[in-house]
Design a protein around this motif. Structure first.
Motif, PDB file in Angstrom:
ATOM      1  N   GLN A 251       2.488  20.733   7.850  1.00  0.00           N
ATOM      2  CA  GLN A 251       3.333  19.835   7.254  1.00  0.00           C
ATOM      3  C   GLN A 251       3.142  19.066   5.883  1.00  0.00           C
ATOM      4  OE1 GLN A 251       6.445  20.033   8.291  1.00  0.00           O
ATOM      5  NE2 GLN A 251       6.594  19.504  10.700  1.00  0.00           N
ATOM      6  N   ASP A 252       4.158  19.006   5.132  1.00  0.00           N
ATOM      7  CA  ASP A 252       3.844  18.543   3.768  1.00  0.00           C
ATOM      8  C   ASP A 252       4.271  17.094   3.502  1.00  0.00           C
ATOM      9  OD1 ASP A 252       3.471  18.091   1.005  1.00  0.00           O
ATOM     10  OD2 ASP A 252       5.687  19.035   0.523  1.00  0.00           O
ATOM     11  N   MET A 253       3.237  16.476   3.154  1.00  0.00           N
ATOM     12  CA  MET A 253       3.285  15.091   3.243  1.00  0.00           C
ATOM     13  C   MET A 253       3.293  14.303   1.642  1.00  0.00           C
ATOM     14  SD  MET A 253       2.921  13.736   6.275  1.00  0.00           S
ATOM     15  CE  MET A 253       2.335  12.233   6.433  1.00  0.00           C
ATOM     16  N   SER A 254       3.223  15.274   0.739  1.00  0.00           N
ATOM     17  CA  SER A 254       3.050  14.834  -0.408  1.00  0.00           C
ATOM     18  C   SER A 254       4.305  14.325  -1.367  1.00  0.00           C
ATOM     19  CB  SER A 254       2.496  16.147  -1.540  1.00  0.00           C
ATOM     20  OG  SER A 254       3.843  17.154  -1.609  1.00  0.00           O
ATOM     21  N   LYS A 255       5.579  14.287  -0.757  1.00  0.00           N
ATOM     22  CA  LYS A 255       6.622  13.873  -1.388  1.00  0.00           C
ATOM     23  C   LYS A 255       7.016  12.639  -0.639  1.00  0.00           C
ATOM     24  CE  LYS A 255       8.317  18.486  -2.669  1.00  0.00           C
ATOM     25  NZ  LYS A 255       7.166  19.203  -2.256  1.00  0.00           N
ATOM     26  N   ILE A 256       6.301  11.794   0.198  1.00  0.00           N
ATOM     27  CA  ILE A 256       6.927  10.599   0.696  1.00  0.00           C
ATOM     28  C   ILE A 256       6.920   9.586  -0.320  1.00  0.00           C
ATOM     29  CG2 ILE A 256       6.018   8.925   2.416  1.00  0.00           C
ATOM     30  CD1 ILE A 256       4.372  10.815   3.983  1.00  0.00           C
ATOM     31  N   LEU A 257       8.064   8.812  -0.189  1.00  0.00           N
ATOM     32  CA  LEU A 257       8.525   7.652  -0.908  1.00  0.00           C
ATOM     33  C   LEU A 257       8.648   6.644  -0.188  1.00  0.00           C
ATOM     34  CD1 LEU A 257      10.426   9.112  -3.872  1.00  0.00           C
ATOM     35  CD2 LEU A 257       8.145   8.326  -3.980  1.00  0.00           C
ATOM     36  N   ILE A 258       8.128   5.485  -0.191  1.00  0.00           N
ATOM     37  CA  ILE A 258       8.552   4.235   0.473  1.00  0.00           C
ATOM     38  C   ILE A 258       9.220   3.139  -0.342  1.00  0.00           C
ATOM     39  CG2 ILE A 258       7.722   2.288   1.761  1.00  0.00           C
ATOM     40  CD1 ILE A 258       5.447   4.159   3.001  1.00  0.00           C
ATOM     41  N   LEU A 259      10.502   2.914  -0.174  1.00  0.00           N
ATOM     42  CA  LEU A 259      11.432   2.257  -0.922  1.00  0.00           C
ATOM     43  C   LEU A 259      11.944   1.044  -0.259  1.00  0.00           C
ATOM     44  CD1 LEU A 259      13.263   5.432  -2.208  1.00  0.00           C
ATOM     45  CD2 LEU A 259      11.449   4.434  -3.422  1.00  0.00           C
ATOM     46  N   ASP A 260      12.488   0.094  -1.149  1.00  0.00           N
ATOM     47  CA  ASP A 260      13.441  -1.028  -0.447  1.00  0.00           C
ATOM     48  C   ASP A 260      14.707  -0.487   0.010  1.00  0.00           C
ATOM     49  OD1 ASP A 260      11.785  -3.178  -1.298  1.00  0.00           O
ATOM     50  OD2 ASP A 260      12.804  -3.555  -3.077  1.00  0.00           O
ATOM     51  N   HIS A 261      14.942  -0.878   1.279  1.00  0.00           N
ATOM     52  CA  HIS A 261      16.353  -0.678   1.767  1.00  0.00           C
ATOM     53  C   HIS A 261      17.657  -1.468   1.168  1.00  0.00           C
ATOM     54  CE1 HIS A 261      18.995   0.155   5.474  1.00  0.00           C
ATOM     55  NE2 HIS A 261      19.109   1.027   4.636  1.00  0.00           N
ATOM     56  N   LEU A 262      18.071  -0.958   0.184  1.00  0.00           N
ATOM     57  CA  LEU A 262      19.216  -1.772  -0.364  1.00  0.00           C
ATOM     58  C   LEU A 262      20.411  -1.680   0.435  1.00  0.00           C
ATOM     59  CD1 LEU A 262      18.803  -0.203  -4.095  1.00  0.00           C
ATOM     60  CD2 LEU A 262      17.767  -2.556  -2.832  1.00  0.00           C
TER      61      LEU A 262
ATOM     62  N   VAL B  31       0.895  -1.158  -0.200  1.00  0.00           N
ATOM     63  CA  VAL B  31      -0.132  -0.015  -0.100  1.00  0.00           C
ATOM     64  C   VAL B  31       0.854   1.247  -0.028  1.00  0.00           C
ATOM     65  CG1 VAL B  31      -2.163  -0.993   1.063  1.00  0.00           C
ATOM     66  CG2 VAL B  31      -0.188  -0.295   2.553  1.00  0.00           C
ATOM     67  N   ARG B  32       2.035   1.133  -0.624  1.00  0.00           N
ATOM     68  CA  ARG B  32       3.162   2.180  -0.239  1.00  0.00           C
ATOM     69  C   ARG B  32       2.826   3.436  -1.099  1.00  0.00           C
ATOM     70  NH1 ARG B  32       8.601   0.446  -3.659  1.00  0.00           N
ATOM     71  NH2 ARG B  32       7.456  -0.539  -5.361  1.00  0.00           N
ATOM     72  N   ARG B  33       1.934   3.302  -2.094  1.00  0.00           N
ATOM     73  CA  ARG B  33       1.552   4.435  -2.983  1.00  0.00           C
ATOM     74  C   ARG B  33       0.405   5.350  -2.388  1.00  0.00           C
ATOM     75  NH1 ARG B  33       3.299   3.770  -8.064  1.00  0.00           N
ATOM     76  NH2 ARG B  33       3.964   1.736  -8.626  1.00  0.00           N
ATOM     77  N   GLU B  34      -0.060   4.974  -1.175  1.00  0.00           N
ATOM     78  CA  GLU B  34      -1.194   5.716  -0.438  1.00  0.00           C
ATOM     79  C   GLU B  34      -0.372   6.560   0.554  1.00  0.00           C
ATOM     80  OE1 GLU B  34      -4.156   5.365  -1.171  1.00  0.00           O
ATOM     81  OE2 GLU B  34      -3.761   3.739  -2.405  1.00  0.00           O
ATOM     82  N   ALA B  35       1.039   6.301   0.735  1.00  0.00           N
ATOM     83  CA  ALA B  35       1.730   7.285   1.774  1.00  0.00           C
ATOM     84  C   ALA B  35       1.443   8.890   1.591  1.00  0.00           C
ATOM     85  CB  ALA B  35       3.152   6.906   1.730  1.00  0.00           C
ATOM     86  N   SER B  36       1.584   9.406   0.278  1.00  0.00           N
ATOM     87  CA  SER B  36       1.650  10.581   0.147  1.00  0.00           C
ATOM     88  C   SER B  36       0.404  11.344   0.410  1.00  0.00           C
ATOM     89  CB  SER B  36       2.362  10.910  -1.319  1.00  0.00           C
ATOM     90  OG  SER B  36       1.453  10.269  -2.131  1.00  0.00           O
ATOM     91  N   SER B  37      -0.811  10.401   0.363  1.00  0.00           N
ATOM     92  CA  SER B  37      -2.085  11.012   0.701  1.00  0.00           C
ATOM     93  C   SER B  37      -2.446  11.019   1.890  1.00  0.00           C
ATOM     94  CB  SER B  37      -3.082  10.065  -0.326  1.00  0.00           C
ATOM     95  OG  SER B  37      -3.166   8.797   0.210  1.00  0.00           O
TER      96      SER B  37
END
Length: 268
Positions: A196-207, A178-184
């Motif tokens: 606070q701005d939440m529109s730029k949140i990205l959830i990624l694999d930790h490489l 559901v990571r695409r829902e983070a910025s909403s």
């Protein structure tokens, strides 16, 4: 296994590789010196009869010594090869352990900070609130630890990224689904100030550092050869020329070298 232990093992591995390279260099130097000595003896055969007899005796001794020397040298090389193979297997095992450990992690960018010097407990609760609002069924018990990390580039501004380590991969996968829902998600719903701005949140694999370098090389390849897509998922990098083409997996440097060779051959 902790990151510090992995780093220590990698350092030891690299030091042993240097010792192996030095030992092989010494063996080569020794062979060259023995060869040079044999040449000197053979050249001495141009002297008188007595000198020739001495040369023949020296050559006979050299022949016997060289046979013994080569036998010992073969044994030494065999032991060095065995050590090198053991080091290769150790490196693979360390990589696999680190990959497995990182598979429980995610990296979150763009989440505003609750306060200066936000501690791990506060960051963990912030993550739980965020994940719950995204639709992930996550509780604080699903998180081992979540903490802020500094940017490698010190010139980059806040907020600092978050590394969140889960106790179960299922929990991690629930969040990634559901990571695409983070910025909403609204800031006030996770305990942050409404402005606070939440529109730029990205959830990624930790490489892992090794995979991060490989991913960087894959992105450079994407730009160089005009591929449209490059992404990382579950510790593997992917390249895709266009929406209609199949994705190419990049699990290691050899994969990327093969893809580069294929593309260059196709262009030639």
């Amino acid at each position: 296994m902790s990151n510090q232990q992995v780093k220590s093992l990698r350092k030891s591995n690299e030091e042993l590789k240097k010792l192996l390279a030095s030992a092989r260099s010494d063996i080569k130097s020794l062979e060259e010196r023995v060869g040079a000595q044999e040449l000197v003896v053979r050249e001495g055969a141009n002297g008188g009869r007595e000198a020739q007899l001495e040369t023949e005796r020296s050559l006979e001794w050299l022949h016997d010594s060289e046979s013994s020397f080569q036998s010992e040298l073969h044994g030494i090389r065999k032991r060095l090869d065995d050590i090198e193979e053991s080091l290769r297997k150790l490196e693979i095992a360390v990589n696999e352990m680190q990959d497995y450990s990182y598979a429980f992690n995610i990296k979150i960018l763009g989440v505003p900070e609750l306060k200066v010097n936000e501690d791990a407990s506060e960051t963990s609760k912030l993550c739980v609130n965020l994940f719950s609002r995204m639709g992930g069924n996550i509780s604080i018990d699903d998180i081992d630890i979540a903490h802020r990390v500094s940017f490698r580039d010190s010139s980059r501004s806040k907020p600092k990224p978050i590394i969140c380590k889960f106790v179960r991969r299922l929990a991690r996968n629930n969040v990634m689904a559901v990571r695409r829902e983070a910025s909403s998600v609204a800031a006030r719903d996770v305990g942050l100030e409404e402005s606070q701005d939440m529109s730029k949140i990205l959830i990624l694999d930790h490489l892992t550092p090794r995979m991060q370098e490989l991913y960087g090389n894959a992105k450079s390849f994407k730009t160089r050869f005009g591929f449209q897509f490059c992404w990382a998922k579950n510790g593997t990098s992917f390249l895709r020329r266009s929406e209609d083409s199949r994705p190419l997996k990049v699990r290691g440097p050899d994969d990327l070298s093969r893809i580069i060779q294929d593309v260059q051959e196709a262009l030639s």
